[in-house]
Design a protein around this motif. Structure first.
Motif, PDB file in Angstrom:
ATOM      1  N   ILE A   8       0.865  -1.179   0.000  1.00  0.00           N
ATOM      2  CA  ILE A   8       0.000   0.000   0.000  1.00  0.00           C
ATOM      3  C   ILE A   8       0.900   1.227   0.000  1.00  0.00           C
ATOM      4  O   ILE A   8       1.598   1.483   0.988  1.00  0.00           O
ATOM      5  CB  ILE A   8      -0.937   0.029   1.230  1.00  0.00           C
ATOM      6  N   HIS A   9       0.905   1.965  -1.087  1.00  0.00           N
ATOM      7  CA  HIS A   9       1.787   3.129  -1.224  1.00  0.00           C
ATOM      8  C   HIS A   9       0.946   4.400  -1.178  1.00  0.00           C
ATOM      9  O   HIS A   9       0.293   4.769  -2.155  1.00  0.00           O
ATOM     10  CB  HIS A   9       2.593   3.040  -2.521  1.00  0.00           C
ATOM     11  N   LEU A  10       0.959   5.031  -0.008  1.00  0.00           N
ATOM     12  CA  LEU A  10       0.234   6.279   0.203  1.00  0.00           C
ATOM     13  C   LEU A  10       1.227   7.375   0.565  1.00  0.00           C
ATOM     14  O   LEU A  10       2.239   7.106   1.217  1.00  0.00           O
ATOM     15  CB  LEU A  10      -0.785   6.132   1.345  1.00  0.00           C
ATOM     16  N   SER A  11       0.907   8.602   0.173  1.00  0.00           N
ATOM     17  CA  SER A  11       1.766   9.726   0.538  1.00  0.00           C
ATOM     18  C   SER A  11       1.605  10.014   2.028  1.00  0.00           C
ATOM     19  O   SER A  11       0.657   9.562   2.668  1.00  0.00           O
ATOM     20  CB  SER A  11       1.385  10.967  -0.271  1.00  0.00           C
ATOM     21  N   ARG A  12       2.538  10.800   2.573  1.00  0.00           N
ATOM     22  CA  ARG A  12       2.437  11.192   3.979  1.00  0.00           C
ATOM     23  C   ARG A  12       1.129  11.918   4.248  1.00  0.00           C
ATOM     24  O   ARG A  12       0.502  11.732   5.284  1.00  0.00           O
ATOM     25  CB  ARG A  12       3.604  12.112   4.359  1.00  0.00           C
ATOM     26  N   GLU A  13       0.712  12.764   3.294  1.00  0.00           N
ATOM     27  CA  GLU A  13      -0.529  13.521   3.456  1.00  0.00           C
ATOM     28  C   GLU A  13      -1.740  12.603   3.483  1.00  0.00           C
ATOM     29  O   GLU A  13      -2.674  12.794   4.265  1.00  0.00           O
ATOM     30  CB  GLU A  13      -0.678  14.564   2.339  1.00  0.00           C
ATOM     31  N   GLN A  14      -1.740  11.595   2.613  1.00  0.00           N
ATOM     32  CA  GLN A  14      -2.855  10.646   2.582  1.00  0.00           C
ATOM     33  C   GLN A  14      -2.934   9.856   3.883  1.00  0.00           C
ATOM     34  O   GLN A  14      -4.018   9.631   4.419  1.00  0.00           O
ATOM     35  CB  GLN A  14      -2.710   9.689   1.399  1.00  0.00           C
ATOM     36  N   VAL A  15      -1.780   9.447   4.401  1.00  0.00           N
ATOM     37  CA  VAL A  15      -1.759   8.701   5.660  1.00  0.00           C
ATOM     38  C   VAL A  15      -2.209   9.601   6.807  1.00  0.00           C
ATOM     39  O   VAL A  15      -2.968   9.176   7.677  1.00  0.00           O
ATOM     40  CB  VAL A  15      -0.361   8.107   5.926  1.00  0.00           C
ATOM     41  N   TYR A  16      -1.780  10.859   6.790  1.00  0.00           N
ATOM     42  CA  TYR A  16      -2.209  11.812   7.821  1.00  0.00           C
ATOM     43  C   TYR A  16      -3.732  11.927   7.838  1.00  0.00           C
ATOM     44  O   TYR A  16      -4.357  11.860   8.898  1.00  0.00           O
ATOM     45  CB  TYR A  16      -1.562  13.182   7.577  1.00  0.00           C
ATOM     46  N   ARG A  17      -4.334  12.088   6.663  1.00  0.00           N
ATOM     47  CA  ARG A  17      -5.794  12.183   6.589  1.00  0.00           C
ATOM     48  C   ARG A  17      -6.458  10.881   7.035  1.00  0.00           C
ATOM     49  O   ARG A  17      -7.503  10.899   7.692  1.00  0.00           O
ATOM     50  CB  ARG A  17      -6.239  12.558   5.177  1.00  0.00           C
ATOM     51  N   LEU A  18      -5.862   9.747   6.677  1.00  0.00           N
ATOM     52  CA  LEU A  18      -6.402   8.449   7.064  1.00  0.00           C
ATOM     53  C   LEU A  18      -6.432   8.311   8.589  1.00  0.00           C
ATOM     54  O   LEU A  18      -7.389   7.781   9.158  1.00  0.00           O
ATOM     55  CB  LEU A  18      -5.559   7.328   6.451  1.00  0.00           C
ATOM     56  N   VAL A  19      -5.414   8.825   9.250  1.00  0.00           N
ATOM     57  CA  VAL A  19      -5.323   8.709  10.701  1.00  0.00           C
ATOM     58  C   VAL A  19      -6.205   9.736  11.402  1.00  0.00           C
ATOM     59  O   VAL A  19      -6.859   9.426  12.393  1.00  0.00           O
ATOM     60  CB  VAL A  19      -3.858   8.858  11.174  1.00  0.00           C
ATOM     61  N   THR A  20      -6.249  10.944  10.901  1.00  0.00           N
ATOM     62  CA  THR A  20      -6.897  12.041  11.631  1.00  0.00           C
ATOM     63  C   THR A  20      -8.355  12.286  11.256  1.00  0.00           C
ATOM     64  O   THR A  20      -9.046  12.996  11.978  1.00  0.00           O
ATOM     65  CB  THR A  20      -6.120  13.351  11.431  1.00  0.00           C
ATOM     66  N   GLN A  21      -8.820  11.729  10.149  1.00  0.00           N
ATOM     67  CA  GLN A  21     -10.193  11.962   9.716  1.00  0.00           C
ATOM     68  C   GLN A  21     -10.909  10.639   9.489  1.00  0.00           C
ATOM     69  O   GLN A  21     -10.278   9.631   9.216  1.00  0.00           O
ATOM     70  CB  GLN A  21     -10.212  12.764   8.408  1.00  0.00           C
ATOM     71  N   ASN A  22     -12.223  10.681   9.577  1.00  0.00           N
ATOM     72  CA  ASN A  22     -13.010   9.494   9.252  1.00  0.00           C
ATOM     73  C   ASN A  22     -12.972   9.291   7.742  1.00  0.00           C
ATOM     74  O   ASN A  22     -13.386  10.175   6.995  1.00  0.00           O
ATOM     75  CB  ASN A  22     -14.462   9.666   9.678  1.00  0.00           C
ATOM     76  N   PRO A  23     -12.474   8.143   7.275  1.00  0.00           N
ATOM     77  CA  PRO A  23     -12.446   7.919   5.828  1.00  0.00           C
ATOM     78  C   PRO A  23     -13.850   7.659   5.296  1.00  0.00           C
ATOM     79  O   PRO A  23     -14.634   6.951   5.923  1.00  0.00           O
ATOM     80  CB  PRO A  23     -11.557   6.678   5.679  1.00  0.00           C
ATOM     81  N   GLN A  24     -14.161   8.240   4.162  1.00  0.00           N
ATOM     82  CA  GLN A  24     -15.451   7.983   3.524  1.00  0.00           C
ATOM     83  C   GLN A  24     -15.365   6.789   2.582  1.00  0.00           C
ATOM     84  O   GLN A  24     -16.341   6.099   2.352  1.00  0.00           O
ATOM     85  CB  GLN A  24     -15.931   9.226   2.766  1.00  0.00           C
ATOM     86  N   ARG A  25     -14.187   6.566   2.041  1.00  0.00           N
ATOM     87  CA  ARG A  25     -13.927   5.392   1.195  1.00  0.00           C
ATOM     88  C   ARG A  25     -12.605   4.793   1.634  1.00  0.00           C
ATOM     89  O   ARG A  25     -11.650   5.525   1.874  1.00  0.00           O
ATOM     90  CB  ARG A  25     -13.825   5.792  -0.279  1.00  0.00           C
TER      91      ARG A  25
END
Length: 111
Positions: free
Chosen positions: A35-52
């Motif tokens: 799973i290759h996600l940017s730092r920003e994507q991982v930050y959002r994944l951790v700090t926000q409720n994912p919709q997808r």
């Protein structure tokens, strides 16, 4: 009252339980699972409720944190208040507003 289902995203808590306090700690661990996600994507994944969320990412998070999807996602009931139609014949629906979030705008250096 009208019932609506929502969820609570427990990724940050599970990370903290495993002494992972930086969102960047997840980037290389996710890469080990392909799973290759940017730092920003991982930050959002951790700090926000994912919709997808892809099943591959969910499975990788479960593998990294040694947990189940039920540990990551807690389904909760959200109660919605439905107002009676106004006297003038207009229909009005009133719902409990979600909590607001403070937004921080960060500008690149040099601007």
């Amino acid at each position: 009252m009208r019932k609506q289902m929502g969820f609570r995203w427990n990724l940050r808590r599970l990370m903290a339980d495993r002494d992972m306090f930086q969102t960047t700690d997840l980037v290389p661990k996710l890469a080990e699972y392909g799973i290759h996600l940017s730092r920003e994507q991982v930050y959002r994944l951790v700090t926000q409720n994912p919709q997808r969320l892809s099943m591959d990412t969910l499975a990788a998070l479960c593998g990294i944190l040694q947990c189940t999807p039920a540990d990551l996602i807690k389904v909760v009931e959200v109660r919605m208040q439905v107002a009676k139609p106004a006297a003038s014949g207009e229909s009005a629906t009133s719902a409990v507003a979600p909590p607001s979030r403070r937004t921080h705008v960060r500008r690149p250096e040099g601007l």
